[in-house]
Design a protein around this motif. Structure first.
Motif, PDB file in Angstrom:
ATOM      1  N   ARG A  10       0.840  -1.218   0.000  1.00 50.99           N
ATOM      2  CA  ARG A  10       0.000   0.000   0.000  1.00 50.99           C
ATOM      3  C   ARG A  10       0.867   1.257   0.000  1.00 50.99           C
ATOM      4  O   ARG A  10       0.551   2.245  -0.673  1.00 50.99           O
ATOM      5  CB  ARG A  10      -0.924  -0.023   1.214  1.00 50.99           C
ATOM      6  N   ASP A  14       0.225   3.844  -2.897  1.00 49.15           N
ATOM      7  CA  ASP A  14      -0.407   5.102  -2.513  1.00 49.15           C
ATOM      8  C   ASP A  14       0.570   6.267  -2.408  1.00 49.15           C
ATOM      9  O   ASP A  14       0.271   7.370  -2.869  1.00 49.15           O
ATOM     10  CB  ASP A  14      -1.119   4.950  -1.166  1.00 49.15           C
ATOM     11  N   GLU A  19      -0.846   7.529  -5.797  1.00 46.44           N
ATOM     12  CA  GLU A  19      -2.250   7.260  -6.049  1.00 46.44           C
ATOM     13  C   GLU A  19      -3.162   7.804  -4.945  1.00 46.44           C
ATOM     14  O   GLU A  19      -4.280   8.223  -5.213  1.00 46.44           O
ATOM     15  CB  GLU A  19      -2.477   5.761  -6.239  1.00 46.44           C
ATOM     16  N   ARG A  20      -2.660   7.795  -3.701  1.00 48.04           N
ATOM     17  CA  ARG A  20      -3.427   8.325  -2.556  1.00 48.04           C
ATOM     18  C   ARG A  20      -2.432   8.770  -1.495  1.00 48.04           C
ATOM     19  O   ARG A  20      -2.224   8.088  -0.490  1.00 48.04           O
ATOM     20  CB  ARG A  20      -4.329   7.239  -1.964  1.00 48.04           C
ATOM     21  N   GLU A  21      -1.831   9.932  -1.714  1.00 47.36           N
ATOM     22  CA  GLU A  21      -0.800  10.414  -0.801  1.00 47.36           C
ATOM     23  C   GLU A  21      -1.276  10.512   0.644  1.00 47.36           C
ATOM     24  O   GLU A  21      -0.486  10.350   1.561  1.00 47.36           O
ATOM     25  CB  GLU A  21      -0.298  11.788  -1.251  1.00 47.36           C
ATOM     26  N   ASP A  22      -2.571  10.777   0.853  1.00 45.39           N
ATOM     27  CA  ASP A  22      -3.084  10.916   2.216  1.00 45.39           C
ATOM     28  C   ASP A  22      -2.895   9.636   3.034  1.00 45.39           C
ATOM     29  O   ASP A  22      -2.917   9.677   4.264  1.00 45.39           O
ATOM     30  CB  ASP A  22      -4.549  11.353   2.214  1.00 45.39           C
ATOM     31  N   SER A  23      -2.654   8.513   2.370  1.00 42.01           N
ATOM     32  CA  SER A  23      -2.383   7.260   3.079  1.00 42.01           C
ATOM     33  C   SER A  23      -1.127   7.350   3.929  1.00 42.01           C
ATOM     34  O   SER A  23      -0.979   6.613   4.902  1.00 42.01           O
ATOM     35  CB  SER A  23      -2.222   6.099   2.091  1.00 42.01           C
TER      36      SER A  23
END
Length: 136
Positions: A10, A14, A19-23
């Motif tokens: 992940r 991410d 793809e989802r930096e907030d992860s």
């Protein structure tokens, strides 16, 4: 521990691939070393800086091995240099290089340390950077 392997996968998808930096705020511990800062912000800063140089940079995981509080990743990266990379001005050159990253997890399952080795010399050669031998 498969949870650490899943977290590592992940993290790459991410954070590294953006793809989802907030992860990063879920995956990275506050004390994890980064780029000019610690914790999620420092880790994000490093990857944002790298993606500023190579906007299409993508990491493909080839191997993930996790045991206890550690995970090892073997990866391959590709991207096109569209922005400055250190002192190297944009070249428009597509690059391909490989590396390995070692993660250490804290008691909460967050990434507490990231240590990587990669083919930086090969990357620089692909960008046309020459090596000048020191004078004797």
């Amino acid at each position: 521990m498969s949870d650490h392997a899943d977290t590592a996968r992940r993290f790459v998808a991410d954070v590294w691939n953006g793809e989802r930096e907030d992860s990063a705020y879920d995956l990275v511990a506050a004390g994890c070393p980064g780029f000019g800062a610690h914790g999620p912000e420092g880790v994000l800063a490093w990857h944002r800086d790298r993606r500023a140089s190579f906007p299409d940079l993508r990491y493909e995981l080839l191997d993930v091995v996790a045991d206890g509080s550690r995970a090892a990743l073997r990866w391959h990266a590709t991207g096109t240099q569209e922005g400055p990379f250190g002192p190297v001005p944009p070249t428009g050159t597509a690059v391909s290089y490989a590396g390995a990253t070692f993660l250490t997890f804290d008691a909460d399952g967050r990434i507490a340390d990231v240590w990587s080795v990669n083919e930086l010399f090969q990357l620089l050669q692909q960008l046309g950077v020459g090596v000048v031998a020191p004078e004797a």
